[in-house]
Design an enzyme around this catalytic site. Structure first.
Site, PDB file in Angstrom:
ATOM      1  N   PRO A  90       3.110 -11.644   0.958  1.00 57.01           N
ATOM      2  CG  PRO A  90       4.025 -11.247  -1.070  1.00 57.01           C
ATOM      3  CD  PRO A  90       2.680 -11.600  -0.416  1.00 57.01           C
ATOM      4  N   GLY A  91       3.511  -8.878   2.274  1.00 60.10           N
ATOM      5  CA  GLY A  91       3.357  -7.665   2.984  1.00 60.10           C
ATOM      6  C   GLY A  91       4.476  -6.691   2.680  1.00 60.10           C
ATOM      7  CB  CYS A  92       5.650  -3.782   4.338  1.00 58.39           C
ATOM      8  SG  CYS A  92       3.966  -3.039   4.109  1.00 58.39           S
TER       9      CYS A  92
END
Length: 84
Positions: free
Chosen positions: A82-84
């Site tokens: 998902p990441g930031c």
């Protein structure tokens, strides 16, 4: 699977390592992540990609179990982080 320093830029050695692994976690820039995944020729190697290269790509599961469900993430062969 570990490559010696002198073979890390060798595409054939990288492809062999990727295809020998049961599970790969990619922490690469987008283009390098796409290139690494393209080297995988077997359906057995599972991948988690921390780049944004595959976040909305067809055939990839978005690795956010609260959204897609825990079983979807656990059973996926290709998971985009998902990441930031």
């Amino acid at each position: 699977v570990t490559l010696p320093e002198q073979r890390r830029k060798d595409d054939a050695a990288r492809a062999e390592a990727l295809n020998c692994a049961d599970f790969v976690i990619l922490c690469l820039p987008d283009e390098a992540a796409r290139a690494a995944v393209a080297m995988i020729e077997n359906p057995r190697t599972r991948v988690i990609d921390a780049s944004s290269a595959h976040r909305v790509a067809e055939g990839w599961t978005y690795g956010f179990p609260e959204v897609v469900g825990r079983d979807a993430v656990a059973g996926a062969a290709r998971v985009s982080n998902p990441g930031c």
